[in-house]
Design an enzyme around this catalytic site. Structure first.
Site, PDB file in Angstrom:
ATOM      1  N   HIS A 154     -21.163  16.759   8.274  1.00 50.79           N
ATOM      2  CA  HIS A 154     -21.636  16.630   9.659  1.00 50.79           C
ATOM      3  C   HIS A 154     -22.034  15.203  10.025  1.00 50.79           C
ATOM      4  O   HIS A 154     -22.357  14.930  11.184  1.00 50.79           O
ATOM      5  CB  HIS A 154     -22.826  17.567   9.922  1.00 50.79           C
ATOM      6  CG  HIS A 154     -24.100  17.093   9.279  1.00 50.79           C
ATOM      7  ND1 HIS A 154     -24.347  17.256   7.944  1.00 50.79           N
ATOM      8  CD2 HIS A 154     -25.179  16.452   9.793  1.00 50.79           C
ATOM      9  CE1 HIS A 154     -25.529  16.747   7.656  1.00 50.79           C
ATOM     10  NE2 HIS A 154     -26.068  16.242   8.759  1.00 50.79           N
TER      11      HIS A 154
HETATM   12  C1  UD1 Z   1     -29.556  16.364  12.727  1.00 50.99           C
HETATM   13  C2  UD1 Z   1     -30.264  15.243  11.974  1.00 50.99           C
HETATM   14  C3  UD1 Z   1     -29.631  15.053  10.610  1.00 50.99           C
HETATM   15  C4  UD1 Z   1     -29.583  16.359   9.840  1.00 50.99           C
HETATM   16  C5  UD1 Z   1     -28.870  17.377  10.681  1.00 50.99           C
HETATM   17  C6  UD1 Z   1     -28.816  18.718   9.984  1.00 50.99           C
HETATM   18  C7  UD1 Z   1     -31.176  13.374  13.304  1.00 50.99           C
HETATM   19  C8  UD1 Z   1     -30.962  11.970  13.687  1.00 50.99           C
HETATM   20  N1  UD1 Z   1     -30.150  13.974  12.670  1.00 50.99           N
HETATM   21  O1  UD1 Z   1     -28.234  15.932  12.990  1.00 50.99           O
HETATM   22  O2  UD1 Z   1     -30.381  14.118   9.871  1.00 50.99           O
HETATM   23  O3  UD1 Z   1     -28.911  16.145   8.629  1.00 50.99           O
HETATM   24  O4  UD1 Z   1     -29.573  17.518  11.924  1.00 50.99           O
HETATM   25  O5  UD1 Z   1     -28.164  19.649  10.760  1.00 50.99           O
HETATM   26  O6  UD1 Z   1     -32.225  13.918  13.580  1.00 50.99           O
HETATM   27  N2  UD1 Z   1     -26.319  21.737  18.100  1.00 50.99           N
HETATM   28  C9  UD1 Z   1     -26.125  23.088  18.295  1.00 50.99           C
HETATM   29  N3  UD1 Z   1     -27.139  23.922  17.951  1.00 50.99           N
HETATM   30  C10 UD1 Z   1     -28.304  23.484  17.408  1.00 50.99           C
HETATM   31  C11 UD1 Z   1     -28.466  22.111  17.212  1.00 50.99           C
HETATM   32  C12 UD1 Z   1     -27.460  21.248  17.553  1.00 50.99           C
HETATM   33  O7  UD1 Z   1     -25.101  23.523  18.772  1.00 50.99           O
HETATM   34  O8  UD1 Z   1     -29.180  24.306  17.114  1.00 50.99           O
HETATM   35  C13 UD1 Z   1     -25.247  20.811  18.469  1.00 50.99           C
HETATM   36  C14 UD1 Z   1     -25.716  19.772  19.458  1.00 50.99           C
HETATM   37  O9  UD1 Z   1     -25.500  20.181  20.755  1.00 50.99           O
HETATM   38  C15 UD1 Z   1     -24.899  18.551  19.098  1.00 50.99           C
HETATM   39  C16 UD1 Z   1     -24.639  18.745  17.617  1.00 50.99           C
HETATM   40  O10 UD1 Z   1     -24.892  20.096  17.307  1.00 50.99           O
HETATM   41  O11 UD1 Z   1     -23.683  18.555  19.764  1.00 50.99           O
HETATM   42  C17 UD1 Z   1     -25.460  17.826  16.764  1.00 50.99           C
HETATM   43  O12 UD1 Z   1     -26.837  18.138  16.818  1.00 50.99           O
HETATM   44  P1  UD1 Z   1     -27.987  17.017  16.695  1.00 50.99           P
HETATM   45  O13 UD1 Z   1     -29.298  17.655  16.623  1.00 50.99           O
HETATM   46  O14 UD1 Z   1     -27.728  15.959  17.685  1.00 50.99           O
HETATM   47  O15 UD1 Z   1     -27.751  16.265  15.352  1.00 50.99           O
HETATM   48  P2  UD1 Z   1     -27.253  16.738  13.961  1.00 50.99           P
HETATM   49  O16 UD1 Z   1     -25.907  16.164  13.796  1.00 50.99           O
HETATM   50  O17 UD1 Z   1     -27.441  18.192  13.775  1.00 50.99           O
END
Ligand code: UD1
Length: 364
Positions: free
Chosen positions: A207
């Site tokens: 990811h």
């Molecule tokens: C975040 C953390 C990362 C961790 C990861 C574990 C930061 C900077 N990054 O990154 O260190 O390893 O989480 O998962 O804090 N989304 C969903 N559902 C959710 C959460 C997110 O669909 O419950 C989608 C969001 O809309 C986005 C993507 O997933 O498009 C990424 O989510 P985001 O929280 O921005 O960062 P992660 O890549 O998950």
């Protein structure tokens, strides 16, 4: 009177670290722990399922910030959490790991002069291209007490000039969770769902922006996995970010239909760790999984140029790899032993208790 302590969770990797700490705080008469969920992760499968499986109970406070750019997400948490702090005035705030919620809540608490503790302090990848590295650096500068998992963490903090008395090496809290959940993990046998042979498949998780955000990089990784899965079955729980990027490449149907590749939505802790514990090896870019595989002795290939957890390389089962060397490194891992014998100081299930002892001492 018991001291009110806020424990902050935001994203998935915070949950397995908060659970044992909350339990230890709840069983101490000195503390009144309050679980604060920023809502950085909001889907049940990214957050709620862990609170259920770890019997954490519902969060006492939810900030419901949701997804946004890093600046907006961090700012929203900062704004909403400051208001909560002004109302509650807790005796201490404990932030965990390196996610945006960690740095945002640290900043809010530090500016109000509230005693702040960082659980999993001192880790460094020395790669400022990683958002988590910036979060770690800022958090460690601002907090009052720094709980480290391993000696390299202490060294990095000393090099920053943090006084010795503010550093407590408590050990690896995620291993507390693994130790206590291992019987349930082993009983789960979730890997059987995919029809893969015990110790005869790989678990994949990817990811990191560096692996999934550039189409040509992601496409190269997909080609490689599709090819390798023909001979080594793979179970791949897809992170929402990765799913969206594969879809944008127009390759989701192809990946879903690929021979030997078992895609699943993100898994709960028991289901996921069951797959890891019975696998032949793991291919990942996660931080925490490098540690969990090390403790379990499972060979781990980390698709990153660096790691903030070097002890998993020197004392554990972890090997750093790149898209161009993955094929060769995987071959080597499969020629090596199925399990390694690993034992690391303070990765023993007793970290949460050491945290509580440390907190008591420092708040006295
Ligand atoms: C975040 C953390 C990362 C961790 C990861 C574990 C930061 C900077 N990054 O990154 O260190 O390893 O989480 O998962 O804090 N989304 C969903 N559902 C959710 C959460 C997110 O669909 O419950 C989608 C969001 O809309 C986005 C993507 O997933 O498009 C990424 O989510 P985001 O929280 O921005 O960062 P992660 O890549 O998950």
């Amino acid at each position: 009177m018991a001291t009110m302590v806020h424990v902050i969770v935001g994203a998935r990797p915070n949950q397995m670290k908060a659970a044992p700490l909350l339990k230890a705080l709840r069983s101490s008469p000195d503390f009144h722990p309050v679980l604060v969920d920023t809502g950085q992760h909001y889907d049940h499968e990214m957050a709620g399922i862990f609170m259920e499986q770890f019997s954490m109970g519902k969060p006492d406070i939810c900030l419901e910030v949701g997804s946004a750019s890093h600046g907006v997400q961090t700012a929203r948490i900062l704004e909403r959490y400051e208001a909560i702090l002004i109302e509650h005035r807790p005796g201490a705030v404990i932030v965990i790991g390196d996610v945006n919620s960690t740095v945002a809540c640290t900043l809010a608490a530090a500016k109000l002069g509230i005693f702040t503790v960082h659980l999993e302090a001192g880790l460094r990848s020395f790669d400022r291209g990683m958002p988590e590295e910036l979060n770690r650096m800022v958090t460690d500068v601002l907090v009052d007490l720094l709980w480290t998992p391993s000696p390299d963490g202490d060294d990095h903090l000393r090099a920053m000039g943090v006084p010795e008395e503010r550093i407590d090496r408590v050990g690896n809290i995620m291993i507390d969770t693994l130790v206590s959940m291992l019987p349930s993990v082993e009983a789960k046998e979730h890997w059987r769902t995919y029809g893969v042979p015990e110790h005869g498949y790989a678990v994949v998780t990817l990811h990191r922006p560096s692996n999934v955000d550039q189409p040509e990089v992601l496409s190269g990784i997909l080609d490689l996995l599709l090819d390798q899965a023909q001979s080594l079955p793979m179970v791949w729980p897809l992170h929402p970010r990765t799913r969206a990027r594969i879809e944008a490449l127009g390759r989701l149907d192809e990946v879903e239909a690929a021979t030997g590749l078992h895609l699943t939505p993100p898994l709960g802790y028991l289901e996921f760790m069951s797959c890891v514990a019975s696998s032949r090896c793991v291919i990942t870019d996660s931080g925490g999984i490098q540690e969990e595989t090390t403790w379990l002795g499972v060979p781990c290939l980390t698709l990153r140029p660096n790691t903030e957890r070097p002890i998993t390389l020197t004392e554990g089962t972890n090997v750093l790899t790149t898209p161009s060397s993955l094929r060769e490194d995987l071959k080597r891992a499969l020629e090596g032993p199925t399990r390694h014998d690993v034992s690391i100081d303070l990765w023993d299930g007793g970290t949460a208790e050491r945290c509580v002892t440390s907190l008591r001492k420092h708040l006295r």
